[in-house]
Design a protein around this motif. Structure first.
Motif, PDB file in Angstrom:
ATOM      1  N   THR A 228       0.836  -1.191   0.000  1.00 28.90           N
ATOM      2  CA  THR A 228       0.000   0.000   0.000  1.00 28.90           C
ATOM      3  C   THR A 228       0.873   1.243   0.000  1.00 28.90           C
ATOM      4  O   THR A 228       1.855   1.335   0.725  1.00 28.90           O
ATOM      5  N   ALA A 229       0.522   2.197  -0.840  1.00 25.65           N
ATOM      6  CA  ALA A 229       1.336   3.404  -0.997  1.00 25.65           C
ATOM      7  C   ALA A 229       1.206   4.293   0.228  1.00 25.65           C
ATOM      8  O   ALA A 229       0.119   4.481   0.769  1.00 25.65           O
ATOM      9  N   GLN A 230       2.339   4.821   0.666  1.00 24.67           N
ATOM     10  CA  GLN A 230       2.344   5.723   1.809  1.00 24.67           C
ATOM     11  C   GLN A 230       3.452   6.747   1.633  1.00 24.67           C
ATOM     12  O   GLN A 230       4.514   6.455   1.070  1.00 24.67           O
ATOM     13  N   SER A 231       3.188   7.948   2.135  1.00 23.09           N
ATOM     14  CA  SER A 231       4.219   8.975   2.167  1.00 23.09           C
ATOM     15  C   SER A 231       5.097   8.763   3.389  1.00 23.09           C
ATOM     16  O   SER A 231       4.631   8.301   4.430  1.00 23.09           O
ATOM     17  N   SER A 232       6.359   9.092   3.263  1.00 26.04           N
ATOM     18  CA  SER A 232       7.274   8.956   4.400  1.00 26.04           C
ATOM     19  C   SER A 232       7.245  10.165   5.317  1.00 26.04           C
ATOM     20  O   SER A 232       7.962  10.203   6.312  1.00 26.04           O
ATOM     21  N   ALA A 233       6.430  11.145   4.973  1.00 24.49           N
ATOM     22  CA  ALA A 233       6.314  12.343   5.815  1.00 24.49           C
ATOM     23  C   ALA A 233       4.990  12.295   6.556  1.00 24.49           C
ATOM     24  O   ALA A 233       3.924  12.416   5.942  1.00 24.49           O
ATOM     25  N   PRO A 234       4.988  12.085   7.869  1.00 21.42           N
ATOM     26  CA  PRO A 234       3.724  12.000   8.600  1.00 21.42           C
ATOM     27  C   PRO A 234       3.007  13.349   8.634  1.00 21.42           C
ATOM     28  O   PRO A 234       3.628  14.407   8.744  1.00 21.42           O
ATOM     29  N   ALA A 235       1.667  13.258   8.548  1.00 19.32           N
ATOM     30  CA  ALA A 235       0.846  14.463   8.631  1.00 19.32           C
ATOM     31  C   ALA A 235       0.491  14.801  10.068  1.00 19.32           C
ATOM     32  O   ALA A 235      -0.033  15.883  10.338  1.00 19.32           O
ATOM     33  N   GLY A 236       0.748  13.902  10.976  1.00 16.73           N
ATOM     34  CA  GLY A 236       0.455  14.128  12.382  1.00 16.73           C
ATOM     35  C   GLY A 236       1.123  13.071  13.230  1.00 16.73           C
ATOM     36  O   GLY A 236       1.721  12.115  12.718  1.00 16.73           O
TER      37      GLY A 236
ATOM     38  N   PHE B 227       4.881   0.404  10.426  1.00 18.86           N
ATOM     39  CA  PHE B 227       4.325   1.644  10.937  1.00 18.86           C
ATOM     40  C   PHE B 227       5.471   2.628  11.182  1.00 18.86           C
ATOM     41  O   PHE B 227       6.629   2.247  11.337  1.00 18.86           O
ATOM     42  N   TRP B 228       5.107   3.904  11.193  1.00 20.78           N
ATOM     43  CA  TRP B 228       6.112   4.966  11.334  1.00 20.78           C
ATOM     44  C   TRP B 228       6.291   5.313  12.804  1.00 20.78           C
ATOM     45  O   TRP B 228       5.341   5.679  13.486  1.00 20.78           O
ATOM     46  N   LEU B 229       7.514   5.157  13.302  1.00 22.60           N
ATOM     47  CA  LEU B 229       7.828   5.493  14.687  1.00 22.60           C
ATOM     48  C   LEU B 229       8.249   6.960  14.738  1.00 22.60           C
ATOM     49  O   LEU B 229       9.341   7.321  14.286  1.00 22.60           O
ATOM     50  N   SER B 230       7.373   7.799  15.293  1.00 21.85           N
ATOM     51  CA  SER B 230       7.662   9.238  15.336  1.00 21.85           C
ATOM     52  C   SER B 230       8.532   9.601  16.520  1.00 21.85           C
ATOM     53  O   SER B 230       9.509  10.352  16.389  1.00 21.85           O
TER      54      SER B 230
ATOM     55  N   THR C  25      13.854   5.992  15.979  1.00 19.22           N
ATOM     56  CA  THR C  25      12.907   7.096  15.816  1.00 19.22           C
ATOM     57  C   THR C  25      13.050   7.715  14.427  1.00 19.22           C
ATOM     58  O   THR C  25      14.156   7.894  13.907  1.00 19.22           O
ATOM     59  N   GLY C  26      11.884   8.052  13.846  1.00 24.45           N
ATOM     60  CA  GLY C  26      11.882   8.678  12.530  1.00 24.45           C
ATOM     61  C   GLY C  26      12.095   7.695  11.401  1.00 24.45           C
ATOM     62  O   GLY C  26      12.689   8.032  10.366  1.00 24.45           O
TER      63      GLY C  26
ATOM     64  N   ASN D 133     -10.366  11.429  14.284  1.00 23.26           N
ATOM     65  CA  ASN D 133     -11.025  11.954  13.098  1.00 23.26           C
ATOM     66  C   ASN D 133     -10.010  12.611  12.163  1.00 23.26           C
ATOM     67  O   ASN D 133      -9.123  13.344  12.598  1.00 23.26           O
ATOM     68  N   GLY D 134     -10.188  12.331  10.884  1.00 18.06           N
ATOM     69  CA  GLY D 134      -9.387  12.994   9.862  1.00 18.06           C
ATOM     70  C   GLY D 134      -8.028  12.384   9.627  1.00 18.06           C
ATOM     71  O   GLY D 134      -7.251  12.898   8.802  1.00 18.06           O
ATOM     72  N   TYR D 135      -7.700  11.298  10.303  1.00 16.95           N
ATOM     73  CA  TYR D 135      -6.386  10.676  10.142  1.00 16.95           C
ATOM     74  C   TYR D 135      -6.536   9.139  10.110  1.00 16.95           C
ATOM     75  O   TYR D 135      -7.516   8.590  10.603  1.00 16.95           O
ATOM     76  N   HIS D 136      -5.551   8.527   9.529  1.00 18.71           N
ATOM     77  CA  HIS D 136      -5.339   7.102   9.749  1.00 18.71           C
ATOM     78  C   HIS D 136      -3.861   6.894  10.029  1.00 18.71           C
ATOM     79  O   HIS D 136      -3.035   7.797   9.788  1.00 18.71           O
ATOM     80  N   MET D 137      -3.517   5.735  10.557  1.00 17.82           N
ATOM     81  CA  MET D 137      -2.117   5.474  10.883  1.00 17.82           C
ATOM     82  C   MET D 137      -1.259   5.468   9.620  1.00 17.82           C
ATOM     83  O   MET D 137      -1.704   5.059   8.542  1.00 17.82           O
ATOM     84  N   LEU D 138      -0.054   5.950   9.783  1.00 18.04           N
ATOM     85  CA  LEU D 138       0.900   5.908   8.678  1.00 18.04           C
ATOM     86  C   LEU D 138       1.425   4.473   8.577  1.00 18.04           C
ATOM     87  O   LEU D 138       2.427   4.100   9.181  1.00 18.04           O
ATOM     88  N   LEU D 139       0.683   3.671   7.813  1.00 21.52           N
ATOM     89  CA  LEU D 139       0.974   2.246   7.680  1.00 21.52           C
ATOM     90  C   LEU D 139       1.405   1.925   6.260  1.00 21.52           C
ATOM     91  O   LEU D 139       1.012   2.605   5.304  1.00 21.52           O
TER      92      LEU D 139
END
Length: 896
Positions: free
Chosen positions: A39-47, A74-77, A112-113, A167-173
């Motif tokens: 599944t396509a995902q951006s490497s820059a988290p929106a939140g 998953f993205w470890l922030s 991290t990151g 609301n308005g987000y899903h996990m960066l998976l």
């Protein structure tokens, strides 16, 4: 067959057909090819999520887009405190969520990151809803990245934290799916393979029709050399480059040297097998021999199947699986008994009548007792029911055949065709000793049915063996069947079993416990040593080069089995195999000295036992590196490990296949093997382990944190909770049927199948018996003359032992003290009888006469510390099969 001549055209056509067949097998049934998607995902988290701590989980609802979820990342922030996180997948398509898998991974500030990928391996239904939950049960505190919904990620639905939607987000998976090729694509690939092979065949035929003078004759042996030599060299060269300079498997100098040496030796062994001089060797694979001996090969295959089903029985955990494995083994066993027949007796008209009647009765029984589909485990119960009916039919045919053999022998003696009495042909005293043991374990079976199955089955086998026309071939056939099964197991292990350094560092091979593996390899060692010593003696006075031309296959077999035995580091297996080898070499040396004295050659006749020992030692030393190299590298490259359900769980980074993980520190290395070997075999402390770092790296592997620096012991590294779960509700017990006396008492961590708690030792003093002494005391306290209905005695802590970890004590507990004493005497008399048999029967033609002594000695030693006497145990089957020639007098191994 290797020396038969053919032309070049046929060689090319056959090679093309064989290559096409192998490629088709990879398409189906092995299905090695598939399609992956992520599944396509951006490497820059929106939140960024709130902090994930114990009791405040992070999760995501998503719709599956393919049939197999291979991994999730998953993205470890942020990471405030290092620890362990758990990734769980639930199927939410039913009335309530159903847990599919629970995997663990380590969370560190150094990560991290970045993406944290966790291997899953879950079958999914496209379009169905699933839940991914990320939580922690320890001190870890971290947060993950969020992404905004987009058209590129339609499968993600909504994220939640602490059971509250975000609301308005899903996990960066990033979900990675995999599915085998569809039927259409598989058919297309198969068609392409067939078209390519057809084109090669077409142009080959056209070429040689146009240039017939170039279609020269060549032997099959020469063709194999020309075809396989480039394959061996290219494969070995590629592995050599992978090891160094690419360093795909390791970077430490000792491991690089060992792996490279193993690769070179493996290539040289293969080339020697192809190119060594065979001019003085007989061609044993010609058409005449195949026509005459094809029943022998069928019987060897049946013996291999019997051993394989015994191995499956030892791995099963529940009664229903025990029944299935036991009945499969019984079917192969009875087919073997039926195959021991004279050609004239196969035409008896009563045989099809008996078979039809028994078949009708078995079918009626199945129809009347078939389990409805609504009942739990109905498919397994019906399978066991059908297999039981097949066993009934085969038992009827075997009993009929045995009766016909006896009646035919009576008729021949009355007509004067057979002038000898029965006592003139069999060894009466040993037959009576063995028969009495069978009678005693049946009379004193105490609710067990496996003694009945063992006594009846082996009784039928011995009767058929006595009247069999080709019983002089039996020990060679038995060795062939044992070797065939071992070769198949080795090939399977090279493709499907990882050799790990901290979990299951003592390689369990085709079992989930190393003790049973060691016992199984003792059987293999006995057969391999028998063939090697026999072939050395059969070769006679030869120089070492000509001798190795004759015995290199046997040396390769023995060395490989010995190396795997040392991979297990099972003291039980090594001690029993060592005792068997010592007895065999002493017997062979005594035979050499007797022969020298009888023919007056004195020092002119070589000591074949000494030659055999040197070849054994040399084969082990030379083959350690190549066997280690192949077992370490090939399964990692294949990337499809086999795990025993509920018993094993591998770390995540080795479950994610790919070259990036071939050098995982979870895989075995020679430094770690040296630690474990010194500890298990010599009792030396393991000490701390230095994982080291790759050049340019500043942080050691995460596996280092799971290592106990004081003792060298390990936990389940990055593997989450242990996979060994309680199965007591259906685990085998001594009160059930023949399949119920399970080997499932073995340790679930892949280590010794003993009481690892060391309950019988004093504080601060290591108990090298692993608690056996306390178990022995519990059994001796309640042992009696009549035996017990249950297998286990009550231990000091109130628990019930699964078995006594001593065959002699267990037999006495199960059947009574008199039976236990008689069992011990039978083994002692069997060893005595096997030594006499070897002294009188060992010839250049009958070169496998050592096998009964080997299996008896190994069984007797292994039985001191383990329970090895049972209908479906490989050691029991191998022992009772090998002693069949001992029932006959000298010179009565064939029918005159």
């Amino acid at each position: 067959m290797l020396r038969s001549e053919t032309d070049r055209e046929k060689v090319i056509l056959f090679t093309a057909a064989a290559a096409a067949l192998l490629l088709l097998l990879t398409v189906w049934p092995f299905r090695l090819y598939g399609m992956g998607s992520r599944t396509a995902q951006s490497s820059a988290p929106a939140g960024v999520s709130e902090t994930v701590v114990h009791g405040q989980d992070q999760g995501e609802y998503f719709l599956a887009t393919d049939t197999h979820l291979k991994s999730a990342a998953f993205w470890l922030s942020e990471c405030a405190v290092d620890g362990t996180a758990s990734v769980r997948i639930y199927d939410n398509s039913g009335a309530k969520p159903q847990l599919l898998i629970d995997r663990s991974t380590e969370i560190k500030q150094s990560l991290t990151g970045g993406w944290i990928e966790v291997a899953l391996g879950v079958d999914t239904t496209p379009g169905s809803q699933y839940i991914l939950i990320l939580n922690t049960d320890d001190k870890a505190e971290f947060s993950v990245g969020y992404a905004a919904p987009s058209e590129e990620t339609p499968g993600y639905q909504v994220a939640f934290h602490a059971d509250q939607p975000v609301n308005g987000y899903h996990m960066l998976l990033s979900l990675k799916y995999y599915r085998p090729l569809s039927v259409k694509r598989s058919l297309a690939l198969a068609a392409a393979i067939l078209l390519l092979a057809g084109a090669v065949c077409f142009f080959t035929r056209r070429f040689y029709r146009r240039y017939p003078d170039r279609n020269r004759k060549m032997t099959v042996e020469k063709a194999m050399r020309y075809i396989l030599t480039p394959v061996v060299v290219v494969a070995g060269g590629a592995l050599f480059i992978f090891i160094w300079p690419l360093e795909l498997f390791d970077w430490r100098l000792p491991d690089l040297l060992l792996l490279e040496a193993g690769t070179v030796i493996a290539v040289l062994v293969c080339l020697y097998g192809l190119w060594h001089d065979r001019s003085e060797l007989p061609d044993t694979l010609n058409r005449k021999i195949l026509r005459e001996r094809w029943p022998d090969y069928v019987q060897a295959v049946l013996i291999a199947l019997i051993l394989q089903f015994c191995c499956e029985y030892m791995n099963d955990l529940y009664d229903i699986y025990h029944r299935i494995s036991e009945r499969r083994m019984t079917i192969a066993f009875l087919l073997l008994v039926l195959s021991m027949n004279a050609r004239s007796r196969r035409k008896n008209r009563s045989i099809p009548v008996c078979g039809a009647a028994a078949g009708a009765a078995g079918l009626a029984y199945v129809l009347m007792n078939r389990v409805p589909a609504a009942v739990k485990e109905s498919a397994l119960q019906n399978e066991a029911l059908i297999l039981g009916a097949v066993c009934f039919v085969l038992y009827a045919l075997c009993i009929q055949a045995a009766v016909l053999d006896i009646l035919d022998d009576v008729r021949r003696r009355k007509c004067g065709e057979e002038k000898r009495r029965l006592g003139d042909r069999i060894c009466v005293w040993y037959t009576a000793v063995l028969a009495l043991l069978f009678v005693l374990i049946v009379v004193r079976r105490n609710t067990r049915w496996w003694p009945v199955a063992l006594a009846v089955g082996m009784g039928l086998f011995y009767i058929r063996y006595f009247f069999w026309q080709h019983r002089e071939r039996w020990l060679r056939i038995l060795c062939g069947g044992i070797v065939l099964q071992f070769v198949c197991v080795v090939i399977w292990c090279l493709f499907r079993r990882y050799y790990l350094a901290f979990l299951y560092e003592r390689f369990p091979m085709n079992f989930h416990t190393v003790t049973v593996t060691g016992e199984y390899l003792m059987v293999i060692e006995g057969a391999a040593a028998t063939l090697l010593i026999g072939k050395v003696r059969q070769a006679g006075r030869m120089d070492i080069r000509r001798l190795m031309d004759r015995v290199w296959k046997e040396a390769l077999l023995f060395g490989t089995a010995t190396v795997y035995l040392f991979f297990t580091l099972s003291r039980t297996g090594i001690a029993s195999a060592g005792a068997a080898l010592i007895c065999m070499l002493i017997a062979a040396a005594v035979k050499d000295l007797r022969d020298r004295k009888e023919d007056g050659s004195h020092g002119r006749r070589p000591l074949y036992a000494l030659r055999s020992f040197c070849i054994m030692l040399l084969s082990f030393v030379l083959l350690f590196a190549p066997v280690y190299t192949l077992q370490r590298t090939v399964p990692a490259m294949v990337g499809r490990p086999f795990l025993f359900a509920e018993m094993e769980e591998y770390p995540d980074d080795v479950m994610i296949a790919g070259p990036d993980n071939w050098d995982s520190l979870h895989f075995m290395c020679i430094e770690r093997y040296d630690q474990v070997m010194r500890n298990k075999l010599f009792g030396l402390p393991e000490g701390s382990y230095d994982f080291g770092t790759r050049p340019g790296e500043t942080v050691a592997s995460q596996a280092a944190s799971s290592m106990n620096a004081d003792t060298g012991s390990t936990a389940l590294i990055a593997a989450g909770e242990t996979a060994a779960q309680s199965a007591s509700s259906e685990m085998a017990s001594g009160t059930a049927g023949a399949g119920d006396a399970s080997a499932s008492a073995q340790d679930t961590s892949g280590q010794e199948s003993t009481a690892d708690t060391e309950s019988g030792s004093e504080a601060g003093v290591k108990d090298y018996t692993n608690g056996r002494l306390s178990i022995y005391k519990s059994y001796l306290k309640d042992i009696n003359l009549a035996g017990h209905d249950t297998m286990g005695a009550e231990l000091d802590d109130g628990e019930i032992a699964m078995h006594a970890h001593d065959t002699y004590l267990q037999v006495a507990w199960d059947h009574g003290i008199p039976v236990g004493i008689w069992f011990f005497l039978v083994l002692a008399l069997t060893f005595f009888r096997s030594s006499i048999y070897y002294r009188k029967s060992m010839t250049k033609r009958e070169f496998t006469a050592l096998l009964p002594m080997a299996e008896t000695a190994g069984f007797a030693i292994a039985g001191i510390v383990e329970w090895v006497f049972e209908y479906s145990h490989p050691l029991t089957i191998a022992l009772l099969f090998s002693v069949a020639p001992l029932l006959l007098k000298k010179g009565k191994t064939s029918v005159e």
